[in-house]
Design an enzyme around this catalytic site. Structure first.
Site, PDB file in Angstrom:
ATOM      1  N   TRP A   9       1.903  40.302  -2.128  1.00  0.00           N
ATOM      2  CA  TRP A   9       1.219  39.705  -0.974  1.00  0.00           C
ATOM      3  C   TRP A   9       0.453  40.793  -0.213  1.00  0.00           C
ATOM      4  CZ3 TRP A   9       1.599  40.923   4.180  1.00  0.00           C
ATOM      5  CH2 TRP A   9       0.996  40.045   5.077  1.00  0.00           C
ATOM      6  N   HIS A  10       1.016  42.018  -0.205  1.00  0.00           N
ATOM      7  CA  HIS A  10       0.380  43.106   0.538  1.00  0.00           C
ATOM      8  C   HIS A  10      -0.927  43.563  -0.087  1.00  0.00           C
ATOM      9  CE1 HIS A  10       4.375  43.352   2.348  1.00  0.00           C
ATOM     10  NE2 HIS A  10       3.793  43.962   3.355  1.00  0.00           N
ATOM     11  N   GLY A  11      -1.063  43.404  -1.372  1.00  0.00           N
ATOM     12  CA  GLY A  11      -2.315  43.846  -1.974  1.00  0.00           C
ATOM     13  C   GLY A  11      -2.327  43.642  -3.470  1.00  0.00           C
TER      14      GLY A  11
END
Lengths: 483, 294
Positions: free
Chosen positions: A334-336
């Site tokens: 989700w962060h990247g």
């Protein structure tokens, strides 16, 4: 538009004035919608297209979910969630997938792959997509809730629901980097607000603390932690390099907690209560406690909408471990869109699984020494993990650690170490004073020294304001904007 | 992070009292700075050091400098300012010569001699973000009127600069093994010729630099070009050779005054690019020799 820019200050004053103008009270929501659109599209108006699409999609699907029943209701909700994930997947992960396909097939020059590799990442998409999914899931999950909260989520008319959903998704204090809202918490708050109802004291404290953490702590630390970069880290002594990594751990907290606090304070000014996003995470005595204290709005979202639906810990130990690992890897991604984030998630997932395996009984509270040792171990584990945020290239991250092993005898650079430690002090002290045993003593002291406590609080806020004017760092983007 | 306040404490007026005390505190600090009792700090990180160097040049009305060196981290090693207080070094690590030239042009008067480092760092172009910050009319006016708001008087900067003066060696110590690793990295990073788009960008920056130098000359300064040597292994790389060739073509010796202070000597660097202090001092002496007699 950045919270830490002069243009934002002007924007906020104008929006605030229009919002509470008696003649415009019935247009409070449209005022916020317009302000949020300006805030989001200030540097790139094209970004509005996707944001508006997301609002329209989630309004339409949630409205139809609410007004249908049985299998049709489920189909509406499922298709809405799938479309949300498809949009997020396309804009966020298409490049990663294309790079992987290109590497495996050797067809890197392929036009379609090249197109996918260059798909832009709209700012805040991870946040507002998760909020859209929260709306759809809450609408279907709360249909039979005895409090009828769903009727407060979905308005009777489509136009009104569109307006409310527009505010839920685009409300500028949380739009770009959270906290991630849940429909069941936000919709019931939507309504007319009066100036006299506003808790200015709370807003002031959140905003001042938030700006202090961002502009004084995080921005100053970032000027030093930027040395954790190839090839500079090769010339850092072990103590210098590890101090910089410690500083990065402080910086990422101050940056993100600062943004969240500013957002919470700003929302308070407009009469809305946003959830807390951080609760002194670096004094956690276990990894599971850390995830109850760090980026709370994301971890509770993952828990409520992913971990529990997967079965949580109700389907036996093996399934629990698999669920933990899966949720953390997805949380990492989700962060990247980079494998380093997946590895970071897996690293935490593995840590949680190991911790769960060895932890038998959590009911007995550990003593002071045990608390400090455990909190230090958790902090060290978490800080080591942040290295993958700073050096997303695995080779570089491993090389950094390798040089930290070999550079033990190099001269320490005090010109880097001293400022990092100095700017970390407020974060460390703030965390330490909230450890259980100290917090209890503090409460007792406050009760018997109310006036002294008030003076101390005034002194702290005065110093933070002075630091904001005198000691701000070089303005830089918020780290979590990239997610 | 949980902020320990609830709606029940909303009437405690902590916000208003804190603001009043903060204003009083700022006034007091400003007054102390005006008395000259607060020593100015040189900066505690590279961005700040650079900014202070550049802002100090623009704001200092008391010492009109006769010689100014514009450049990057290579020029920053040449501590010309230590040899003569009429000289000023606008070379900053991570910066480019063009940024320094722009600052020279924006200052009220141009110095008698402008020395410009010409190196591959020209490819960075002018740092427009820094220039906008430095030259923003509001920020400039505020910094001029309220010196205590300048970065050189940031409390942590003042405190740490003072400690640093007592205990630290500015240059640090570079071991020979670290130098070898750094040279190998520099060779690796410069081994290929620049890409076509980088070549085009470099050509544009060269033309822009020539134009800036023309404007400075037009305002009456003597312009001297300086090429600082790098380690032989790095100098032999294809990227460095390409840039060197382009620079010489754009600024021919027949049209410009060049200074090659270490010609014929064996170059000693800390990392393949930056001169060791002894050789940098030699360059500084050569520059000071350009100053007109007092």
């Amino acid at each position: 538009m950045l919270f830490n820019s002069w243009i934002f200050v002007g924007f906020l004053i104008i929006t605030f004035a229009l919002y509470y103008l008696p003649g415009l009270r019935r247009f409070q929501i449209p005022v916020l919608l317009l302000a949020s659109a300006i805030f989001y599209s200030y540097t790139a108006p094209i970004l509005l297209v996707l944001l508006v699409t997301s609002v329209l999609l989630n309004t339409w699907v949630s409205f139809n979910t609410h007004h249908s029943s049985g299998k049709a209701q489920r189909n509406w909700a499922v298709s809405g969630v799938v479309i949300n994930l498809a949009i997020l997947g396309f804009f966020k992960y298409a490049g990663l997938l294309a790079a992987l396909i290109g590497q495996l097939s050797g067809a890197t020059g392929n036009d379609a792959l090249q197109f996918l590799l260059h798909v832009p990442l709209p700012i805040g998409i991870s946040f507002y997509t998760f909020e859209g999914i929260s709306l759809l899931v809450d609408v279907i999950k709360l249909q039979k809730d005895p409090t009828h909260v769903v009727d407060r989520i979905v308005a009777p008319t489509f136009t009104q629901h569109l307006q409310n959903t527009g505010l839920f998704v685009t409300f500028f204090p949380h739009l770009i980097a959270g906290p991630i809202l849940k429909a069941r918490h936000f919709y019931p708050q939507i309504g007319s607000k009066l100036l006299r109802q506003i808790n200015f004291e709370y807003a002031f404290r959140c905003i001042v603390t938030g700006y202090f953490l961002k502009m004084v702590i995080a921005d100053n630390l970032s000027s030093h932690t930027s040395w954790i970069a190839f090839p500079v880290y090769k010339t850092l002594s072990t103590v210098t390099g590890m101090t910089l990594l410690f500083g990065y751990s402080m910086q990422i907290f101050a940056d993100f907690a600062g943004y969240s606090l500013i957002g919470i304070g700003l929302a308070t000014l407009f009469g809305y209560d946003l959830p807390q996003n951080f609760n002194f995470p670096y004094i956690s005595r276990s990894l599971s406690e850390f995830w109850r204290r760090w980026h709370i709005s994301l971890s509770t979202w993952l828990r409520d909408y992913l971990y529990f639906p997967l079965g949580g810990n109700k389907k036996g130990p093996r399934r629990t471990y698999i669920n933990l690992a899966l949720v953390m890897v997805l949380g990492g991604l989700w962060h990247g869109a980079a494998w380093s984030y997946a590895v970071w998630g897996a690293y935490h997932g593995l840590g949680l699984a190991v911790e769960r395996f060895f932890t038998r009984d959590e009911s007995a509270a550990p003593g002071i020494l045990a608390s400090v040792v455990r909190a230090s171990l958790v902090f060290a584990f978490v800080t080591l993990g942040w290295l993958l945020f700073k050096l997303p290239d695995f080779h570089e991250a491993l090389e950094f650690l390798s040089f930290m092993k070999t550079n033990l005898h190099m001269k320490n650079d005090l010109s880097m170490i001293a400022p990092v430690l100095l700017f970390s002090i407020p974060v460390v002290v703030y965390h330490l004073t909230n450890m259980d045993w100290l917090r209890e003593r503090r409460q007792v002291w406050i009760q018997s020294n109310n006036r002294s406590y008030r003076n101390l609080v005034v002194a702290i806020y005065s110093l933070m304001i002075m630091s904001l004017v005198l000691n701000y760092g070089n303005s830089s983007l918020f780290i979590y904007f990239q997610f | 992070m949980a902020i320990p306040v609830s709606s029940s404490t909303s009437n405690s007026k902590i916000a208003a009292t804190s603001l009043v005390w903060a204003v009083l505190g700022l006034g007091l600090y400003g007054s102390v700075v005006l008395t000259g009792r607060v020593p100015y700090g040189t900066g505690i990180n590279q961005d700040q050091k650079n900014y202070i160097t550049q802002q100090h040049y623009l704001m200092d009305k008391t010492s009109p400098f006769d010689l100014v060196l514009a450049g990057s981290s290579m020029a920053a090693k040449v501590k010309v300012q230590y040899l003569d207080n009429r000289a000023y070094n606008l070379g900053v690590p991570g910066g480019s010569p063009q940024t320094g030239l722009q600052i020279i042009l924006k200052a009220q008067r141009v110095p008698k001699v402008v020395v410009c480092e010409l190196s591959p760092t020209l490819h960075l172009g002018p740092d427009n973000v820094v220039l906008a910050r430095l030259l923003d009319p509001t920020g400039y006016a505020v910094s001029e009127r309220f010196p205590f708001l300048r970065q050189e008087f940031q409390p942590t900067n003042v405190l740490l600069s003072k400690l640093k003066k007592k205990s630290l060696d500015d240059e640090g110590t570079v071991t020979s093994s670290a130098t070898k690793i750094a040279i190998a990295d520099a060779v690796q990073m410069n081994k290929d010729e620049p890409k076509p788009e980088d070549k085009a960008k470099f050509a544009t920056h060269l033309r822009e630099t020539r134009e800036l130098l023309r404007q400075i000359k037009e305002r009456g300064s003597r312009v001297v070009l300086l090429e600082l040597p790098v380690a032989a292994e790095v100098d032999a790389t294809r990227r460095m050779r390409y840039y060197h060739g382009e620079i010489v073509r754009e600024f021919p010796v027949s049209d410009y005054e060049w200074l090659l202070p270490l010609a014929g000597e064996e170059v000693q660097t800390t990392d393949g690019i930056h001169l060791v202090p002894a050789q940098a001092a030699k360059v500084a002496r050569a520059l000071v020799a350009l100053l007109p007699a007092k």
